[in-house]
Every structure is written in structure tokens, then in C-alpha cells.
Design a protein around this motif. Structure first.
Motif, mmCIF file in Angstrom:
data_model
loop_
_atom_site.group_PDB
_atom_site.id
_atom_site.type_symbol
_atom_site.label_atom_id
_atom_site.label_comp_id
_atom_site.label_asym_id
_atom_site.label_seq_id
_atom_site.Cartn_x
_atom_site.Cartn_y
_atom_site.Cartn_z
ATOM 1 N N ALA A 156 -3.084 0.216 -4.448
ATOM 2 C CA ALA A 156 -3.711 0.612 -3.186
ATOM 3 C C ALA A 156 -2.883 1.722 -2.553
ATOM 4 O O ALA A 156 -1.648 1.648 -2.506
ATOM 5 C CB ALA A 156 -3.787 -0.580 -2.232
ATOM 6 N N SER A 157 -3.573 2.734 -2.068
ATOM 7 C CA SER A 157 -2.855 3.854 -1.447
ATOM 8 C C SER A 157 -3.621 4.313 -0.231
ATOM 9 O O SER A 157 -4.813 4.041 -0.081
ATOM 10 C CB SER A 157 -2.740 5.012 -2.432
ATOM 11 O OG SER A 157 -4.007 5.602 -2.614
ATOM 12 N N GLU A 158 -2.908 5.000 0.654
ATOM 13 C CA GLU A 158 -3.614 5.653 1.750
ATOM 14 C C GLU A 158 -3.024 7.038 1.977
ATOM 15 O O GLU A 158 -1.852 7.289 1.730
ATOM 16 C CB GLU A 158 -3.582 4.823 3.029
ATOM 17 C CG GLU A 158 -2.221 4.504 3.577
ATOM 18 C CD GLU A 158 -2.316 3.678 4.853
ATOM 19 O OE1 GLU A 158 -3.081 2.696 4.860
ATOM 20 O OE2 GLU A 158 -1.634 4.029 5.832
ATOM 21 N N ASN B 162 -7.749 3.074 -4.428
ATOM 22 C CA ASN B 162 -7.012 2.457 -5.526
ATOM 23 C C ASN B 162 -6.862 3.507 -6.608
ATOM 24 O O ASN B 162 -7.865 3.997 -7.145
ATOM 25 C CB ASN B 162 -7.766 1.245 -6.075
ATOM 26 C CG ASN B 162 -7.751 0.102 -5.081
ATOM 27 O OD1 ASN B 162 -6.793 -0.063 -4.342
ATOM 28 N ND2 ASN B 162 -8.830 -0.673 -5.061
ATOM 29 N N THR C 194 0.851 -1.185 0.000
ATOM 30 C CA THR C 194 0.000 0.000 0.000
ATOM 31 C C THR C 194 0.884 1.230 0.000
ATOM 32 O O THR C 194 1.805 1.346 0.815
ATOM 33 C CB THR C 194 -0.901 -0.003 1.242
ATOM 34 O OG1 THR C 194 -1.721 -1.171 1.197
ATOM 35 C CG2 THR C 194 -1.783 1.235 1.275
ATOM 36 N N ARG D 45 -8.365 5.716 1.993
ATOM 37 C CA ARG D 45 -7.745 4.612 1.256
ATOM 38 C C ARG D 45 -8.339 4.579 -0.147
ATOM 39 O O ARG D 45 -9.558 4.685 -0.302
ATOM 40 C CB ARG D 45 -7.979 3.299 1.983
ATOM 41 C CG ARG D 45 -7.307 3.307 3.356
ATOM 42 C CD ARG D 45 -7.483 2.023 4.133
ATOM 43 N NE ARG D 45 -6.526 1.982 5.237
ATOM 44 C CZ ARG D 45 -6.705 2.572 6.422
ATOM 45 N NH1 ARG D 45 -7.829 3.233 6.677
ATOM 46 N NH2 ARG D 45 -5.767 2.504 7.349
#
Lengths: 542, 324
Positions: free
Chosen positions: A462-464, A410, A384, A408
Motif C-alpha cells: 500500500a502506498s500513498e 497498491n 503504507t 493511494r
């Protein structure tokens, strides 16, 4: 010597005295804790600095310069600057104008980084999408990368200083209001009456700041979670500071401003431990009667206990899946799905969302410095991606625990080059995703706009993104109690780099300890059973 | 030989029960803070725990002072004598109804195993718990002197020692039932009195002294100059007074009428020659001037070979209330 005769009486008094001596300290202790310590809650807030008094400025409606029918907003700015002849220089130094600040990268280079070129995991980045994003710029006409930041007449004074609530920038107007009536998302936009507005300007109110900051991400409370339009009119339960039945404060009471530089920074963009504002600007360092609570402030920020939840009135966006965007109805119309509260949970232009209300924050160590993903930085598709890692740890003594919202998402990236793409979303041209729903074209155009190569293969990673929570401070009776953190399932269960009493234990030693207790219990049980049995045996044999 | 004896002083009992209550309470609040249950609430538990710990430290400071002032600390000097016998008693002897292998007296209150355990408790367990507790507090209240980097280790030691305390309390309470009856030891710790072993000779001496004091026969003692040195209550009663000062330090001749002086002198001469007199009926002159009759005994008091005085008992003959 009457000791033997009165022995039983003497014993009685001696035992009674013993019990009295034993009980007395407990009665005193009980009184002390129950009636002095536990009841000794703060009844009033002690301020070391009172909210500033509103200054009554001059009556602008009396100025002859403003008795004219302005045709363009730039003419209003020129009129302002005629008197406020150094103000443009002040404004143009601020990040509200530059959308850029100095940032030191991982390899030590100092670069310019800000809203103008940073990526987030909402609508990603503004480059190639300017007219939409820059509708929140305090300027006029930033419609592409050719905007001239040195033109004083392009400063938008009114968006911050309007007191009439009639001045509105159009959502896709590159910062301009409309010149004729238009609607956007069902909302009507009328050409402003510049004469009326210019004659009624004043210090920024909640409404002025909120015009942009409440709707970051394209809708109310989408981004921040703790800053939303309801702050214009809330109860103490939502925000003790801004509520009419609370302190009745406005944004600039805390975000004090000198020469148009507004104090405070949010680490979705900011990176340096400068220009921060905190509770201690007004509140004393030791506000709690319980000294142990005051000691917490060495490592726990006030917000951690005093903002038990955010997004208390309107929901905030918690996650976003861009990878599902682009699905259309059979008739090529856009798919829009809403949840029961009216929040959009799917939109063809954007993909799937989740929303949440009354959200319990997550918690992070933070020392005031944040890193940022910079265009071109490599990404690892198996992990992530943290867009703005907040620096800090237990070992770093400057760090304190803060509450955060984590968004969060994508988001699109170049699979072969392994970096994020700033997609071209907005526009009437042939490549904008929101017009043609073609990621290939949007990725290619967006990459070109940012000067990056595009391999031709895109994917979603995926990122946050971490948003420190500072607003919606609850009344004191709603602040966190000890057990909400000092518990194995407490709120700090993810901050595992330190020993927290009530949460942590040495599992092995605990087991050994319990083992020792069990052994002693078993030992005395067996011993007493044998004693009882052998005694009755002896009695029988006699 | 056993005798009911005042074995635990008032402070000792106060200290013991206060300490017991504080330790149980510290366990209760401590394990709540450890996250094992919710009882008082975390905040109250912390406040109580800190308060009780300060109370315990103050109590222990007083107890240390008491131990040294009274010399009671010697009770904890470890010994290996009878330690095997004591262990064997708990492992086998107790089941067979065997007697305790060691004797409890005022001077040796603890058996060898108790000595070892209590000494360990006082020199290792208590200090470990107090020191880790104070270090943990100094993490909360850091100073220039003490800065705690990792309080996790401190907390873990503190918790583990707390487990040891529980184990001790279980064993300790159980072992109180191994006295003469299951409640003997606890009763003793409450009242201070317990039937313990005493030295028979010592007991005999103390008892004789008491017997003379409490006797209904009058007792007297003269020195070599015929001056009254000691009388008991019964003697004073026969002379119709309760003030010993009327007679102590005075010549014995004031106990007789002028007509009886020769007889008295005769008795004294006899005794100072080394003879004893017994069963002699005489008439006394009481304090209020009245007269009474009694039978007397008189013996010389020796200091080595020389006679230093005379003592004896008198039994009243004139009191109509006395049974004949």
C-alpha cells in the motif's frame, strides 16, 4: 428636599437611565458587527502585480527560412535555432528537458532525481517504458536509456509554441509525432504540417501546457485533480483565474518564464523550496478586511480556504490497485469496466481504480521541502509507503497548511529485498506486462533496467502519494467558512499536532467543568426544594 | 432597625448589570467558539467575543477606579467573623426561618461569605480569564514582546475558568432569592434602594433634622448677638416671604413693630439668662408690612456651659386655614 415625596418618580427615572445606559453599548456593538465588520467583505481583489500583457511577437510567416517543406521535426528545430541561436542552451538547462534535478537523500548525498528515474504510484516509473512515457518529453527520440541529452536538434519547440492545435506527439512515439496516420485509443493522429505550424508559433497557451500536464497518468485529470482539459474553457465556479468570465488568464501568466525556465514546481517530483510561485506573486499580503483572516496566512496557505474542492468537472483517479491487474476474458481479450460516468474502473493492463469528482482535499503541513522514495530505498510492507512525504509540522514555523490530493495505490515490490520494483510495462518485447500480463517477467526486466536485483518474489504494498492542490481556485463566496475547520469533524481533523479552537478540547477538564456546573445546579435545586418545603411546614405549624 | 436606604450607587448598578450582560454574552459566544453549539456563526461569534471582551476590560478598569475613589474596595476585605454562622445559616438556619446572622448596612453590604467569594472572583478568576484571553489574542496578533508557543494550554485554562464562571452565575442568581422576599435583592440591584439595617442613633439624628425642616411649625435660631441664623420654610411662610435672605444675618428686631420691641427684648433677656419661654402669644411684623399673631417657644442654645444662642418654634394663630 423633596426626595421622599418624589422618591418613586426619581427611582423611575434612575432605573430608566440605567437601562438606557446598559442598552446603548449593545445597540452600538450590534451595529458595528452587523453593519461594519460582517458586511465588510472584500468586494474587489487588490493586485500588487497585474497579469503580464501578451507580447505581440514578430510574424514568423514572413521569414523565408520557414518557407520550406520540413520532412522531420528535427528540421524545424534546426530552423528555429538558426535565429534563436542561444535558446537550445537555455532549454537544455530546464527540467522540462532533463527530467532531473538535484536531490539530497536522507544520508546527505546529492543525487540526480526527476521524472527520468523517480517512482510514482500511478504507472510507477519510466525506465524500460520510455517510448510511452517520453511522449511527453520536450524532445524527439527518447526511446530507451540511450537518449543523448546534448543533441540540440532533438528539442521539440513546437509542442510548447504551436498555436494551430494541429501539432500532436504520438502517445507511444518517444516524443515524435506520427509520420503517417495512426490511431491510439480511438483518437486519430495525422502527420503535422510543419510549414504551417512553424509559421504560426507563439507564446505557450493553455492548450500547449495542457497537452501533457492535463493528461498526466495517461488520461484527462488522472494525476493532478486540479489540472484538467476543462481549464481551457471553464466558468468562474471552476477556476476564477482561467475562466473566460473570470480573469481569463493562461498558465504562463502565473508560471512566468525566464530563459525558458518556467517558474513553479510540483512536489510529486520537486523537493526543494525553490522556484515556487504563490498567490502573493499577484495578491497583496493582507487581502481580507477581517484582520483575523489575514493573520491566518502565517500558517495557512491561501489555497486551503480558496480551493474547497478539486476535480470539479472531470473526475480524478483517487486509488489504484495494481494487484488485480492481468485478469483476462475467456477469449484472452482484455477486461475493461467503466462506471456510469464512463471512467474506467477496471482494466486488465492496470487493475482496479476509483475515481472521484468534486473532491474535498486532505490537508498537510508543508514547509516547501519534500522527500521522495528513491529506487532501492527500503520499504516496510506492514506500513503504507509514503512516496513523497511533505515535510512540515505545526512546530516548524515555516510550515503552512496546504490542501492536497492523496493518491493511494497498491504497487509492486520485491518481497524478499523489501524495495519497490519499477516494472517493465510497455513494449512489444517478451517481458512487458501490458503485452504478456506476467508480473514475474515484468518485475525481472524492470529491476534489471534500474540496476536492482530481483529476488523472484513480488508482492503489492500500500502506498500513498501527495499532490498539492493549487489550481481550481473558487470564487470568494465559495471559499471555506470558519466552521469548516474550527469544528470537531472539520476538514483539519487529521492535523492533530496543535490546538485548534472549536475542534480541540481537554476532555477531562471539560468533563470536570460540566460536573461543577451540574453540581451547582443540583445544589441550588435541592436547597430551594428544602426551603420551599420547610417554609410551608412552618406556615402550617403556625 | 431597618430602613429603606439608597445602597447601590448609579455607577455600581450600571457596572453590575453591564458586567453581567457581558459575561453572559462572552459565555454564549465563547462556548460557540468552543464548539458546543452553533448560534451566531463562528466568524460572528469570534468578532462579538473579542469586542465584548474589550468592553468588559474597559468596564473593569472603570470599576477598579470607582472602587478606590469611593473606598468601596474595603467592602471586600475578608473577615472570618461570623463566617461559620453565615455558612450555618445557608445550611440549616434558612430552612428554619432563622434571621440572617449578619446585618446588611451601607458600610457592610456583603456577608463574610460574599466577601470571600467576590474577593476571589476579583483577584483570581477575573484576572485569570482576562490574562489568558489577552495571551490568546497575542497569539493571533504576535508582537516582539509576546510570542505564544503553545496556545493550547492557554485556551484550556480559559475554557475551564469559563466553566467556573457559569457555576458562579448559577449560585449567584440562586442566592439573590435568599433576601427578605425572593426578588428583594434583584430589585435593590435595579433601583439601588433596599431595606437595610441602620444605626438607630444615626437614624434618630437624621430624622430629627428632617422633622424640623418639614415641620409646619416655624423654626428659628438666633446667635448671642440677636442675629437670625436659621429659619425653616414654615417660619418664612408665616412672615409672608419665601426668600430666607430677607431675614438670615439680620437682627431679630426686624420681626416686630416698634411697639413690640420691648417685649421681644424681654424674651431674649430671659432666655440668655438660661430660662425657657413657651406658649407666649405675640404679634409679628411680616415682610410685606402686615401683622400676624403666633405662639412662640424659645430655648437657650448651649455650647458647653455657655449660652451661644436661642432657638424655638412658632405656631401661627392668625391663619384662617389652619385647623384650630
Amino acid at each position: 428636599m423633596n426626595l421622599f415625596k418624589n422618591q418613586s418618580t426619581a427611582r423611575f427615572w434612575s432605573v430608566l437611565g440605567l437601562f438606557a445606559a446598559l442598552l446603548l453599548p449593545w445597540i452600538l456593538g450590534y451595529y458595528y458587527i452587523q453593519h461594519i465588520r460582517l458586511n465588510n467583505k472584500a468586494k474587489e481583489v487588490t493586485l500588487i502585480r497585474e497579469p503580464s500583457q501578451k507580447k505581440q511577437g514578430p510574424d514568423h510567416s514572413q521569414y523565408s527560412l520557414l518557407q520550406q517543406d520540413f520532412e522531420t521535426p528535427e528540421q524545424v528545430t534546426e530552423a528555429c535555432l538558426y535565429c534563436h541561436n542561444t535558446t537550445a542552451q537555455e532549454v537544455m538547462q530546464t527540467s522540462h528537458w532533463t527530467w532531473s534535478r538535484e536531490y539530497v537523500t536522507d544520508n546527505g548525498d546529492t543525487i540526480q532525481l526527476g521524472k527520468k528515474n523517480i517512482l510514482n504510484n500511478f504507472c510507477i516509473g519510466i525506465q524500460s517504458n520510455e517510448p510511452r512515457c517520453t511522449s511527453c518529453h520536450i524532445g524527439y527520440g527518447w526511446k530507451d536509456d540511450g537518449f543523448d541529452f546534448s543533441q540540440e536538434r532533438k528539442i521539440d519547440c513546437l509542442v510548447c509554441h504551436d498555436q494551430t492545435d494541429t501539432y500532436k506527439k504520438f502517445p507511444s512515439g518517444a516524443g515524435y509525432p506520427v509520420t503517417e496516420k495512426k490511431t491510439s485509443a480511438g483518437e486519430a493522429f495525422l502527420p503535422p504540417d510543419y510549414r504551417y505550424i512553424a509559421q504560426n508559433i507563439g507564446s505557450p497557451r493553455i492548450e500547449n501546457c495542457g497537452a501533457c500536464h492535463f493528461v498526466g497518468g495517461g488520461g484527462n485529470n488522472v494525476k493532478h485533480g486540479d489540472i484538467a482539459s476543462e481549464l481551457k474553457d471553464v466558468t468562474r465556479d471552476v477556476d476564477v483565474h482561467m475562466a473566460d468570465d473570470g480573469a481569463g488568464m493562461s498558465c504562463v501568466d502565473c508560471h512566468r518564464t525566464e530563459e525558458h525556465a518556467i517558474s513553479g514546481s510540483l512536489y510529486s517530483i520537486a523537493s526543494q523550496d525553490t522556484n515556487r510561485i504563490g498567490c502573493s506573486g499577484c495578491h497583496s499580503a493582507n487581502p481580507h478586511p477581517n484582520e483575523i483572516l489575514n493573520l491566518h496566512s502565517a500558517r495557512v496557505d491561501c489555497q486551503t480556504c480558496h480551493i474547497p474542492e478539486y476535480a470539479k468537472v472531470s473526475a480524478t483517479k483517487m486509488s489504484w490497485d495494481w494487484s488485480t491487474a492481468g485478469k483476462l476474458n475467456p477469449d484472452s481479450s482484455m477486461v475493461v469496466k467503466k462506471d456510469t460516468m464512463g471512467n474506467i474502473i477496471y482494466h486488465s493492463m492496470k487493475g482496479d481504480f476509483t475515481w472521484a469528482k468534486n473532491v474535498e482535499p486532505e490537508y498537510r503541513w508543508f514547509n516547501g521541502i519534500a522527500d521522495h522514495y528513491v529506487l532501492g530505498d527500503p520499504v516496510n510492507p506492514n506500513e503504507t509507503l509514503n512516496m513523497n512525504p511533505l515535510q512540515g509540522s505545526y512546530a516548524d514555523k515555516r510550515s503552512k497548511i496546504i490542501p492536497v490530493k492523496v493518491h493511494r495505490a497498491n504497487i509492486i515490490y520485491d518481497v524478499q529485498n523489501e524495495y519497490l520494483i519499477n516494472p517493465h510495462l510497455f513494449g512489444k518485447d517478451s517481458t512487458a506486462f501490458w503485452t504478456h500480463f506476467d508480473w514475474q517477467k515484468a518485475a525481472k526486466a524492470g529491476a534489471e533496467a534500474t540496476g536492482l536485483a530481483y529476488s523472484g518474489e513480488y508482492g503489492f504494498i500500500a502506498s500513498e502519494m501527495t499532490w498539492p492542490i493549487n489550481h481550481m481556485v473558487a470564487p470568494r463566496e465559495q471559499s471555506l467558512t470558519c466552521i469548516e475547520c474550527h469544528d470537531s469533524n472539520g476538514r483539519l481533523s487529521e492535523l492533530t499536532d496543535f490546538y485548534l479552537i472549536g475542534r480541540d478540547r481537554h476532555a477531562m477538564l471539560d468533563r470536570i467543568g460540566i460536573g461543577i456546573i451540574l453540581l451547582s445546579l443540583i445544589g441550588v435545586t435541592i436547597h430551594s426544594i428544602i426551603r420551599i418545603l420547610s417554609k410551608s411546614n412552618r406556615a402550617q405549624t403556625k | 432597625m431597618k430602613r429603606n436606604t439608597y445602597i447601590y450607587q448609579a455607577f455600581e448598578r450600571f457596572w453590575h448589570w453591564s458586567q453581567a450582560a457581558l459575561i453572559l454574552f462572552l459565555m454564549l459566544t465563547g462556548f460557540e467558539m468552543h464548539g458546543n453549539y452553533q448560534l451566531l456563526g463562528f466568524e460572528a461569534a469570534v468578532l462579538w467575543h473579542n469586542l465584548a471582551s474589550i468592553a468588559l476590560i474597559v468596564l473593569i478598569i472603570f470599576a477598579i477606579f470607582w472602587h478606590f475613589v469611593t473606598g468601596e474596595w474595603r467592602q471586600y476585605i475578608p473577615t472570618t467573623r461570623f463566617i461559620k454562622a453565615q455558612a450555618a445559616y445557608y445550611l440549616t438556619g434558612i430552612f428554619k426561618g432563622a434571621p440572617h446572622p449578619t446585618h446588611k448596612t451601607v458600610y457592610t453590604k456583603f456577608n463574610p461569605l460574599q466577601r470571600l467569594i467576590y474577593l476571589g472572583l476579583k483577584t483570581v478568576i477575573f484576572p485569570a480569564q482576562i490574562i489568558t484571553g489577552l495571551i490568546y489574542l497575542s497569539f493571533l496578533y504576535p508582537s516582539d514582546i509576546i510570542q505564544v508557543e503553545s496556545h493550547g494550554t492557554i485556551a484550556i485554562i480559559h475554557t475551564f475558568v469559563a466553566f467556573l464562571f457559569i457555576a458562579f452565575v448559577i449560585a449567584h442568581i440562586y442566592l439573590t432569592t435568599t433576601g427578605e422576599t425572593p426578588l428583594t435583592s434583584i430589585k435593590a440591584m435595579i433601583t439601588g434602594w433596599e431595606s437595610v439595617d441602620v444605626d438607630p442613633e444615626q437614624f434618630q439624628k437624621e430624622h430629627s433634622v428632617q422633622a424640623v425642616k418639614d415641620s409646619s411649625a416655624g423654626y428659628y435660631r438666633l446667635n448671642i448677638d440677636g442675629i437670625i441664623e436659621d429659619v425653616n420654610d414654615a417660619w418664612l411662610k408665616m412672615y409672608r416671604t419665601d426668600q430666607a435672605e430677607h431675614y438670615l444675618g439680620k437682627p431679630v428686631s426686624i420681626t416686630r413693630c416698634p411697639t413690640e420691641q420691648a417685649q421681644l427684648q424681654n424674651i431674649i433677656n430671659q432666655v440668655f439668662k438660661g430660662n425657657s419661654v413657651s406658649g407666649l402669644k405675640v404679634t409679628r411684623l411680616c415682610f410685606d408690612g402686615s401683622k400676624g399673631e403666633h405662639v412662640l417657644t424659645a430655648n437657650p442654645i448651649f455650647d458647653g456651659d455657655s449660652i451661644v444662642g436661642m432657638e424655638g418654634f412658632i405656631i401661627d394663630l392668625s391663619n384662617p386655614n389652619q385647623p384650630s
